[in-house]
Write a protein that holds these residues in place. Sequence first.
Motif, PDB file in Angstrom:
ATOM      1  N   ALA A 107      -3.184   2.926  -1.405  1.00  0.00           N
ATOM      2  CA  ALA A 107      -3.680   4.197  -0.881  1.00  0.00           C
ATOM      3  C   ALA A 107      -4.093   4.071   0.577  1.00  0.00           C
ATOM      4  O   ALA A 107      -4.759   3.110   0.966  1.00  0.00           O
ATOM      5  N   ALA A 108      -3.673   5.046   1.366  1.00  0.00           N
ATOM      6  CA  ALA A 108      -4.158   5.110   2.744  1.00  0.00           C
ATOM      7  C   ALA A 108      -5.586   5.638   2.684  1.00  0.00           C
ATOM      8  O   ALA A 108      -5.833   6.692   2.115  1.00  0.00           O
ATOM      9  N   SER A 109      -6.534   4.885   3.247  1.00  0.00           N
ATOM     10  CA  SER A 109      -7.924   5.334   3.159  1.00  0.00           C
ATOM     11  C   SER A 109      -8.379   5.906   4.491  1.00  0.00           C
ATOM     12  O   SER A 109      -8.221   5.299   5.542  1.00  0.00           O
ATOM     13  N   ASP A 139      -1.833   8.613  -3.375  1.00  0.00           N
ATOM     14  CA  ASP A 139      -1.670   7.598  -2.322  1.00  0.00           C
ATOM     15  C   ASP A 139      -2.718   7.740  -1.222  1.00  0.00           C
ATOM     16  O   ASP A 139      -2.536   7.227  -0.120  1.00  0.00           O
ATOM     17  N   GLY A 140      -3.827   8.456  -1.525  1.00  0.00           N
ATOM     18  CA  GLY A 140      -4.841   8.637  -0.492  1.00  0.00           C
ATOM     19  C   GLY A 140      -6.254   8.544  -1.034  1.00  0.00           C
ATOM     20  O   GLY A 140      -6.494   8.734  -2.227  1.00  0.00           O
ATOM     21  N   LYS A 182       1.047   0.427   4.940  1.00  0.00           N
ATOM     22  CA  LYS A 182       0.048  -0.489   4.385  1.00  0.00           C
ATOM     23  C   LYS A 182       0.675  -1.353   3.285  1.00  0.00           C
ATOM     24  O   LYS A 182       0.493  -2.569   3.240  1.00  0.00           O
ATOM     25  N   GLN A 183       1.462  -0.702   2.406  1.00  0.00           N
ATOM     26  CA  GLN A 183       2.092  -1.442   1.303  1.00  0.00           C
ATOM     27  C   GLN A 183       3.068  -2.481   1.837  1.00  0.00           C
ATOM     28  O   GLN A 183       3.273  -3.524   1.225  1.00  0.00           O
ATOM     29  N   THR A 186      -0.739  10.604   5.406  1.00  0.00           N
ATOM     30  CA  THR A 186      -1.186   9.724   4.317  1.00  0.00           C
ATOM     31  C   THR A 186       0.007   8.946   3.750  1.00  0.00           C
ATOM     32  O   THR A 186      -0.058   7.737   3.550  1.00  0.00           O
ATOM     33  N   GLU A 187       1.077   9.676   3.512  1.00  0.00           N
ATOM     34  CA  GLU A 187       2.269   9.059   2.947  1.00  0.00           C
ATOM     35  C   GLU A 187       2.794   7.947   3.870  1.00  0.00           C
ATOM     36  O   GLU A 187       3.100   6.840   3.426  1.00  0.00           O
ATOM     37  N   ALA A 207       0.284   4.971   3.992  1.00  0.00           N
ATOM     38  CA  ALA A 207       0.280   4.233   2.724  1.00  0.00           C
ATOM     39  C   ALA A 207       1.502   3.322   2.645  1.00  0.00           C
ATOM     40  O   ALA A 207       1.399   2.160   2.233  1.00  0.00           O
TER      41      ALA A 207
END
Lengths: 652, 243
Positions: free
Chosen positions: A36-38, A68-69, A183-184, A176-177, A180
Amino acid sequence: MTVWTELEPLLAKVQKPARYIGCEDGVYTPDHHAGAASWLLAYPDTYEIGLPNQGLQILAEIINERPDGAAERTYAPWGDLEELMRATGLPLFSVDTHRAAGDFDILAFNLSAELTYTNLVNMVDLAGCPIRSVDRSADDLLIGAGGHCTYNPEPIADFLDFVVLGDGEEAVGEITEAVAAWKQAGKGDRLEILRTLAGIEGVYVPRLYDAVFGDDGLLVEVVPNDPAAPATVEKRTIADLGEWPYPKAQLVPLTEVVHDRLNVEVFRGCTRGCRFCQAGMITRPVRERPADQVRTMVSEGLQRTGYDEVALTSLSTADFSGIEQVVVDTVNDPDCGGQVSVSLPSLRVDAFTVGIAAEIQKARRTGLTFAPEAGTWRMRQVINKLIREEDLYAAVRSAYSQGWRRMKLYFLTGLPTETDEDTLGIATLARNCVEIGKEFHRNPSVTVSLGGFVPKPFTPFQWFGQNTREELQRKIYLLRDELRRDRGVQLKWHDPKASMAEGLASRGDRRLADVIEDVWRHGGTFQEWGEHFDLRLWEEALERAGLREEDFVYRHRTEDEALPWDHLSAGLHKDFLWQDWRDALAEVGLEDCRWTPCYDCGACTGYGIEHVVASAVPPAGGSQGTGQDLTVGGEVPVTLLPSKPAPVGARA
Amino acid sequence: MRVRLRFTKTGKIRWTSHRDVARVWERVIRRVGLPVAYSQGFSPHPKLHFGLALSTGHESVAEFIDIDLDDDSPALPSPDELDALPLRISAALPIGLEVTGCAVIPSNTTSLQQAVESCEWDIEIRNVAPDAVEAAVARVVAADDLTITRQRKGKDVTDDVRPYVLALAVVGSTDAGTLVHAHLATQPRGLRVSELLALLDPAWEEGLVRRTAQWTLIDGARHEPLPGPVEPTSTSHATVRAS
């Protein structure tokens, strides 16, 4: 990881510790998982000012609804806590779960006042992040911003990694998408994510653009330095407010905040066309929320929160189709026990009727503010606030007749072409209002609140050279002296000193970053707080940077010169704005385009969207009091709302 | 009908003020639909009566509020509904506030602020060892008089506060320091926890402070502000639940 254990001992030593504890009713439990994008959503002012911000609450809900957020909130710590945080090494933290800012992926600011820019820099620093974008590495926070100020983000461009123009409801999901996914994939190259973000509609990534200056010190252009960056960044606009019934659970704070009540946004955008008003220009077109959805959000919101006051918010609430019925339904809702008061901020005088006055005072009389903005009809034609004196007096009479004894009138000074006659016209209007009050009460009173005009980007006045501090002060004193003997009129004014700094930050270019950083380094935070504003810090910072306030603030700009925000677009055609500026100088008014032919300003036509209003009939007062026959419409781009609108919670 | 509730204030919410909590109550009453009586006049407000203010930062398991209900309302709670009231209100209160007792009291009952004669407190003293605190406690307890000068209503007032200290003892240690139990009188002026701490040692820092009980005095016997005899003890006991 929570920093509550480190924070709590400090709370005993600060003013208003409840600012930092969160625990609001309605708060989400964010799910911070590896995929998840925080987001840490920030308002760069105190909790009391920032908590009610609807933008932050809307975005927090939308992000937290996504798998995902995850989103939490933070506000500017007051000086006493900041000192303790710096002494003990405690970083900026979220108020939701007291998580350290550095544990988030994104720190994103809502910017609705330019004088908060030094607070933004301070919060980025307290988060443990390098303040300039170029100094950040892949592991550092992504620093973002949105809100009305970001239509000219150039003065703070060096501090920001990305900027969202316009409505954030859709863009925040796309960001966010992207984050995320980055980040992954292990957060590789930072430029990679910046390029991805630049590809999202409405997202501006300042690092991918260069500001080019000429030998004369004037800006030539801001151009992309990377193929991923579009030459012009267009704002985002959600076409239908009814699809976004947010916030679904407005936060109820434990401690007192400003606007401490239920707030329901009844429409976004305004086409009255007041030339000084940036909000009215950049949020076009008008998008009304279906009346049934408003009713549901009001009654469910009141029951859930326990508030006994609801504000129906917009840029001009009396323009909402069928506003009287919505107010009547709310005030008379048996579930509300007859104790609910309705406040209508931003009331236009030409739409304030005895009917509305009678309804909103049933439970409790809230304060009443009208904004004629200027003292003479000539001046109001220049600024295109076409309310007649009779409109104002009729509204004031309605209010006095329904029991109000005092009201507030809001005016601007320092407007284009303003003469002393215009300034003194304010005194005449105020006096006449008091005289009307005397027909109903013994000691009616009128408070005149006077603000110094600061021209804003994407308005017809963006070319206008702001009045100097001395000139604003002279006009304020002129009016003060004129009203000295009037017992019924109280004059309040904003200190014109801060208007210079606001002007710099409003229409400055990238060179202002050094000035803002300098002011911050010399302790200049909370500059929008009168007692903290320090003009000397700004003047000294300008001098050290080799810049002159004259060039950014007081100088009239020319038609052919580049503006720092030319590479950004609020949909408005620059030639439309220029024509409107010429019309202003010629004292020519412009009718509301909701009920008249389209002027092709660009806000609708450029994006293939239309006004969404429930009524084809203009509200009481007609089109700005000009008496124009509105039955003769032209090609009016109005979408009438369906008779059965979607219920709250339903998404198309 | 007047209803008296006992409630707790623990955890993060202890950093809210007395006024904040009052506003929370006004909203909660509306949320649960309790038919509260409103005052008459220009600006009607719900008739809620609060007890002695709790300092911001202090916890409590013994707070009280009196609520006047509208006797003419069809929503006036039945005895069964009154029994269920603590749970119903607790569900609507923010985390950290919880109703732990409820009873109907006569409408002419003396106000909480006047009726309460003393309060018991658990006071944590940070970073001081128990034996050092023992010595200071012994000195205060042994004193014949304890004269302090404090501000009351903007004026300096000199009082002997020894009569306010009804009981004082070290009861153990915590992670952060030493725990003291105090029983302090509240009438006519009372002695604040911060003032007691300054008497023990002005340099000591207050840790977690919790009000554990409030007492009224009827015919020389101590009673909890809620009806029904409760045996006075010197330890925390305010856990009687109505449900």
